[in-house]
Design a protein around this motif. Sequence first.
Motif, mmCIF file in Angstrom:
data_model
loop_
_atom_site.group_PDB
_atom_site.id
_atom_site.type_symbol
_atom_site.label_atom_id
_atom_site.label_comp_id
_atom_site.label_asym_id
_atom_site.label_seq_id
_atom_site.Cartn_x
_atom_site.Cartn_y
_atom_site.Cartn_z
ATOM 1 N N GLU A 108 -30.025 -45.121 -28.960
ATOM 2 C CA GLU A 108 -31.344 -45.174 -29.322
ATOM 3 C C GLU A 108 -31.606 -44.780 -31.119
ATOM 4 O O GLU A 108 -30.925 -44.181 -31.589
ATOM 5 N N TRP A 109 -32.657 -45.304 -31.650
ATOM 6 C CA TRP A 109 -32.877 -45.317 -33.142
ATOM 7 C C TRP A 109 -34.126 -44.415 -33.258
ATOM 8 O O TRP A 109 -35.112 -44.414 -32.574
ATOM 9 N N GLU A 110 -34.265 -43.755 -34.510
ATOM 10 C CA GLU A 110 -35.395 -43.136 -34.900
ATOM 11 C C GLU A 110 -35.701 -43.404 -36.183
ATOM 12 O O GLU A 110 -34.989 -43.739 -36.982
ATOM 13 N N LYS A 139 -30.755 -41.632 -33.143
ATOM 14 C CA LYS A 139 -31.592 -40.782 -32.682
ATOM 15 C C LYS A 139 -30.484 -39.568 -32.419
ATOM 16 O O LYS A 139 -29.423 -39.786 -31.888
ATOM 17 N N ALA A 140 -30.991 -38.148 -32.700
ATOM 18 C CA ALA A 140 -30.238 -36.935 -32.097
ATOM 19 C C ALA A 140 -29.096 -36.782 -33.124
ATOM 20 O O ALA A 140 -27.973 -36.129 -32.489
#
Length: 431
Positions: free
Chosen positions: A101-103, A230-231
Amino acid sequence: MKKVLLAITLFLSYSILQAQVKHAGAMSEMGKTGFAPRISLDSLQKYKGLIALGPLGKMQGEITAVDGVPYTGIVTADENSSVQKEWQVDAPFLVYAHVEEWEEIGLRGRVGSIQELEQLIESTLTANGVDLLEPLPFRIQGAFDQMVTHIVTPRSADVPGYVEGKTQSNFDHEQASGELIGFYSKEGKRIYTHHDSFMHVHFLSADKKFAGHLDQFESMLDGAKLLVPKARIQLSFAVIDTEFSKGRLGFEQRVGLDDLVKFHGHLCDGLVLGAKALDHSFQVLFDQDKIDRTDIRIISAPSPCLTDVATYLSGGRIQFGTQSVQPLADGLFVIQRISDGKTIKIGMKPGIKPLEIIEMTAKAENAALSPCELDELKQLEDEFSREILYTQASEIFDFEELEDFQWSEIPQAVFPKTDVINKNQGICSAS
C-alpha cells in the motif's frame, strides 16, 4: 526521594517498515561479467505489489515494474520505442521491493535538474517524518514539463539489436503525463544508484507505451503526488508555544527529525536516541501528543546530541533556568513539568548500545581513530540508529518518576564538544 518505576503502554508515532528493498547483481559489476543474468523477473511474479528497476537481458532494454506489472522499454528497428509486458526475462542487475500500500504526499515547487529533484524528495520526505536511513522505493505521479530519457541497447554484436558505436537511444519528452518510479538509497551507490546520486529513476508514461531511464528533468511539480510505502517509520512531534513574543499560549506546529538534523548539524545515533526517548517521555508526562514548550524544565547528559534534542524539543534554555547539562548516572534526561512539578528520569537499559560503538567512540573522542576507522564507526552508528527507530521505546529505555524532585540552580559546567574533534580528519583512502 522515592523512585517509582513507571509501567507504561503508549501509542507511539512509529510504525513498521513494510517495503524492504532488495537487489540482485550490481550496476558497477554487470559489465565485468558480460552482462550475465543475475535474476529472472518471473521469480518475482508472486509479488502483487512489485516495484522494480533494471536493464533487460544483455542491455536490450529497461525493465520497470510497478503494482506487480512489468513494463519493459525496448528500442525498435526504426529507432522508436515500444513496451512489452513479459515475465520470462532476465536482468544483469535489478533493484526491487514489494509494496502492499502507498500513501500520498503533495509536492510543491519547480526543479531544474535531477539533482534538484533529489533534494526536493529528500526535504519533502524528512519534513513528513519519513526515515531516509533505509532504502526507499518511491513514485511521483503528475504531468512533467521536460525530460530526457534513454533505453539501453546491446553492447555486443552477438546480441540482437546491436548497433556499432551505440549503447543507448535517447528520447525527449515535453508535457508528458505519467509517473517517475524510483529508489532512494544512501547505501546503494554503484549497486543500484549511480556513483553521484542517491536515486535511480525511470519514467513510465500514463498510457504505458513508454518506459525508460530518466537522465534529465525540469518541471513545475505543484499538484504532483509523491508516493511512499505506507506505514514507514515516522518520528515527529506536535508542539505548543506562545503566539508571539508577548503573546498567549496557542501556536501549534509539528516538527520532525529533519528539523532536529538542521538544528544539530547532522543525523546520528545520539540524535535519534534522544528524540525517541523524549517522544516517549513527553507522552507519559502529558498523556497527550502535544508538547507545551512553555511548561518544561529539562536536564540532559553532556552529549552534544542529547543537549540539542533537549533544547529543541523541550524549549528549555540555560539562561532562563529551564535547562541544565549535568552528568546523569545511567540517565539521558530528567524532565520536569513546571506547573505541577511532575518529574521523570529517562535512562537507557543496560546492553542496548553495542560495546564496539562505545569503545570506538572513546577512541574517537581522543582523536585516536584513523579515517577508515571513523567511516567504520559511522556505519556502526547508522545501523544502531536504524535499530533504535525500529524498536519499541519500552525495550530501550527505563523510565522513573521522581517524587518530590526539587529543581536546583547550580553553576553550569562547561563540557567538551565531542562532535567536532575529528572535523579536520582526512578521507579514508582504502580501496
